[in-house]
Design a protein around this motif. Structure first.
Motif, PDB file in Angstrom:
ATOM      1  N   SER A 168       0.853  -1.188   0.000  1.00  0.00           N
ATOM      2  CA  SER A 168       0.000   0.000   0.000  1.00  0.00           C
ATOM      3  C   SER A 168       0.892   1.243   0.000  1.00  0.00           C
ATOM      4  CB  SER A 168      -0.907  -0.013   1.237  1.00  0.00           C
ATOM      5  OG  SER A 168      -1.743   1.119   1.242  1.00  0.00           O
ATOM      6  N   ASP A 204       0.893   5.368  -0.250  1.00  0.00           N
ATOM      7  CA  ASP A 204       0.234   6.678  -0.237  1.00  0.00           C
ATOM      8  C   ASP A 204       1.072   7.600  -1.116  1.00  0.00           C
ATOM      9  OD1 ASP A 204      -0.600   9.301   0.323  1.00  0.00           O
ATOM     10  OD2 ASP A 204      -1.297   8.737   2.322  1.00  0.00           O
ATOM     11  N   GLY A 212       0.789  10.667  -1.982  1.00  0.00           N
ATOM     12  CA  GLY A 212       1.055  11.991  -1.404  1.00  0.00           C
ATOM     13  C   GLY A 212       2.266  11.960  -0.500  1.00  0.00           C
ATOM     14  N   ARG A 213       2.325  10.959   0.389  1.00  0.00           N
ATOM     15  CA  ARG A 213       3.476  10.835   1.283  1.00  0.00           C
ATOM     16  C   ARG A 213       4.745  10.483   0.509  1.00  0.00           C
ATOM     17  NH1 ARG A 213       1.190   7.485   6.568  1.00  0.00           N
ATOM     18  NH2 ARG A 213      -0.361   9.042   7.240  1.00  0.00           N
ATOM     19  N   THR A 234      -3.844  18.145  -4.333  1.00  0.00           N
ATOM     20  CA  THR A 234      -4.517  17.332  -3.338  1.00  0.00           C
ATOM     21  C   THR A 234      -5.190  16.122  -4.012  1.00  0.00           C
ATOM     22  OG1 THR A 234      -6.520  18.658  -3.558  1.00  0.00           O
ATOM     23  CG2 THR A 234      -4.929  19.314  -1.858  1.00  0.00           C
ATOM     24  N   PRO A 237      -3.720   9.483  -4.843  1.00  0.00           N
ATOM     25  CA  PRO A 237      -4.322   8.188  -4.471  1.00  0.00           C
ATOM     26  C   PRO A 237      -3.433   7.359  -3.561  1.00  0.00           C
ATOM     27  CG  PRO A 237      -3.347   8.047  -6.643  1.00  0.00           C
ATOM     28  CD  PRO A 237      -3.202   9.486  -6.219  1.00  0.00           C
ATOM     29  N   VAL A 238      -4.031   6.343  -2.999  1.00  0.00           N
ATOM     30  CA  VAL A 238      -3.301   5.293  -2.295  1.00  0.00           C
ATOM     31  C   VAL A 238      -3.366   4.057  -3.180  1.00  0.00           C
ATOM     32  CG1 VAL A 238      -3.174   3.844  -0.249  1.00  0.00           C
ATOM     33  CG2 VAL A 238      -3.854   6.244  -0.026  1.00  0.00           C
ATOM     34  N   GLN A 270      -2.036   0.064  -4.410  1.00  0.00           N
ATOM     35  CA  GLN A 270      -1.437  -1.222  -4.063  1.00  0.00           C
ATOM     36  C   GLN A 270      -0.448  -1.538  -5.179  1.00  0.00           C
ATOM     37  OE1 GLN A 270      -2.261  -2.548  -1.190  1.00  0.00           O
ATOM     38  NE2 GLN A 270      -0.910  -4.321  -1.278  1.00  0.00           N
ATOM     39  N   ARG A 310       6.586   0.153  -4.531  1.00  0.00           N
ATOM     40  CA  ARG A 310       6.944   1.480  -4.026  1.00  0.00           C
ATOM     41  C   ARG A 310       8.183   2.059  -4.719  1.00  0.00           C
ATOM     42  NH1 ARG A 310       6.257   4.558   0.583  1.00  0.00           N
ATOM     43  NH2 ARG A 310       8.039   5.851   1.154  1.00  0.00           N
TER      44      ARG A 310
END
Length: 427
Positions: free
Chosen positions: A279, A281, A283-284, A305, A308-309, A311, A314
């Motif tokens: 998962s 995020d 944004g992070r 803004t 999405p998050v 799957q 990374r």
């Protein structure tokens, strides 16, 4: 007087007998009429039954002739051809079979086990079926070699009233094209599997080579950079003017070469190494990426803004953002630089955009910048290896996405890439 009486008595007796005889004859005539009527009805019924049987036989024959399969009837222990439909005739090449025993009509079947199967079905009265049976027949084209065919067929015994077989109904469907198509697919699959194993081995060798080469090449480059710094420190204030500029160029090019080696290593691995989805995020991830890039204070980076998050993997996604945002930082306006990172959802994927207010890219170079080792600005003016965007494209396309850009000279550049909602690694 008595004689007359006797005569009359005798006459009366004869008349009675005649009457009785006439009655018997009348009854007999009536019986004959009834018998004739019954016989006529029986004959009519027999004719009707024969006509129905003939019509049924003709209907059955018509079905045989029009059936979408090859059908023939073999009768007797010698399996004599008595019915042949057009598809069977075409299957065996239009040869003269009618009225001939199968062994005499099709001698090339000897040794293929088919004659023995026919004998067994006829003797036991038990049907036999086979799927994709390999059969070698005389060629259906003159002067050609025998043909290898594949056939689905059934040998169905035809039994009489005593329960014994008097013939065999043969029902066959040629499956040669299907079998050969499957064999070709299997052959291609085996070839693909072999190529995949070869590619996997080659990739391992390439990874090993890239690692060894990068290690062996970076070591002397670091030595060159260190020597340049030591010489500069030893000479101190005596390094002035052109000499100082030359030392700067020397160290810059040594670092650039080191970056080029790292870039080649990253490119060789891009799109081939798959990580376990997690998962993420976005944004992070972008905040972390921007922190790693440490942009100059005068460059504003605005992230939209609603990120999405996902799957997904990374590290590959972060590599894409690192390259695109880092590229935008290098090429955005020195004073008042601005970079906007946006996103929008499309069916099955997310479309990300990284826009800068730099000098822009002429249309004729929009594809060229994605090629490895391609840079538009002089490397001494803008540090870069020309590998970053090619790595981006390779990573994105390997996961089913695509990359492109929109730009005009003097109006900045916007890079786009799509990232599937459920990316699958392809090679």
């Amino acid at each position: 007087m008595s004689e007359m009486t006797e005569l009359f008595a005798m006459a009366g007796s004869t008349e009675g007998e005649l009457l009785r005889a006439r009655g018997q004859i009348a009854a007999l005539e009536q019986l004959l009429e009834v018998h004739e009527q019954i016989s006529l009805e029986q004959a009519t019924m027999l004719d009707r039954a024969l006509a129905q049987a003939k019509a049924e036989r003709e209907r059955l024959y018509s079905v045989f002739m029009q059936a979408p399969a090859a059908i023939t009837v073999l009768e007797g222990p010698e399996h004599v051809f008595t019915v042949i439909n057009p598809l069977y005739d075409r299957l065996v090449g239009g040869r003269d079979l009618m009225g001939k025993p199968v062994r005499a009509a099709m001698p090339e079947l000897e040794g293929q086990g088919l004659f023995e199967l026919l004998d067994r079905v006829y003797a036991t009265g038990e049907a036999f079926s086979a799927t994709e049976m390999h059969v070698r027949l005389e060629s259906r084209r003159l002067n050609d070699a025998p043909e290898d065919l594949y056939v689905d067929f059934v040998y169905q015994p035809m039994k009489g009233a005593d329960g014994r077989a008097f013939g065999i109904l043969v029902h066959a469907v040629e499956t040669t094209e299907r079998v050969r198509a499957r064999q070709l697919v299997e052959q291609k699959a085996e070839e693909l599997d072999r190529l995949s194993r070869d590619l996997e081995r080659s990739n391992r060798e390439l990874d090993q080579f890239a690692y060894v080469a990068s290690h062996d090449l970076k070591a002397p480059l670091r030595g060159i950079a260190n020597l340049a710094e030591w010489i500069e420190e030893d000479l101190g204030d005596r390094v002035t003017g052109d000499s100082r500029e030359h030392m700067r160029l020397l160290k810059g090019r040594a670092h650039r070469m080191e970056g080029l080696i790292e870039g080649i290593l990253a490119y060789s691995r891009a799109g081939r190494v798959q990580e376990q989805p997690e998962s993420v995020d976005v944004g992070r991830l972008l905040a972390e990426t921007i922190g790693l890039l440490a942009p100059p204070s005068e460059t504003a980076i605005v992230v939209a803004t609603g990120m999405p998050v996902l799957q997904t993997e990374r590290v590959p996604l972060q590599q894409v953002f690192l390259n695109l945002i880092g590229n935008a930082i290098k090429h955005s306006a020195n004073a008042g630089g601005r970079i906007d990172v946006g996103v929008r959802y499309q069916t099955g994927c997310y479309e990300f955009s990284i826009a800068d207010n730099g000098p822009g890219i002429p249309p004729q170079f929009h594809e060229r910048v994605w090629q490895i080792f391609q840079t538009l600005a002089p490397r001494d003016k803008v540090e870069g290896t020309g590998i970053g965007l090619s790595v981006v494209r390779k990573i994105v396309e390997a996961r089913g996405g695509r990359t492109w850009l929109e730009s005009q000279p003097g109006q900045g550049t916007t890079f786009y890439f799509t990232w599937p909602e459920h990316p699958r690694l392809t090679t």
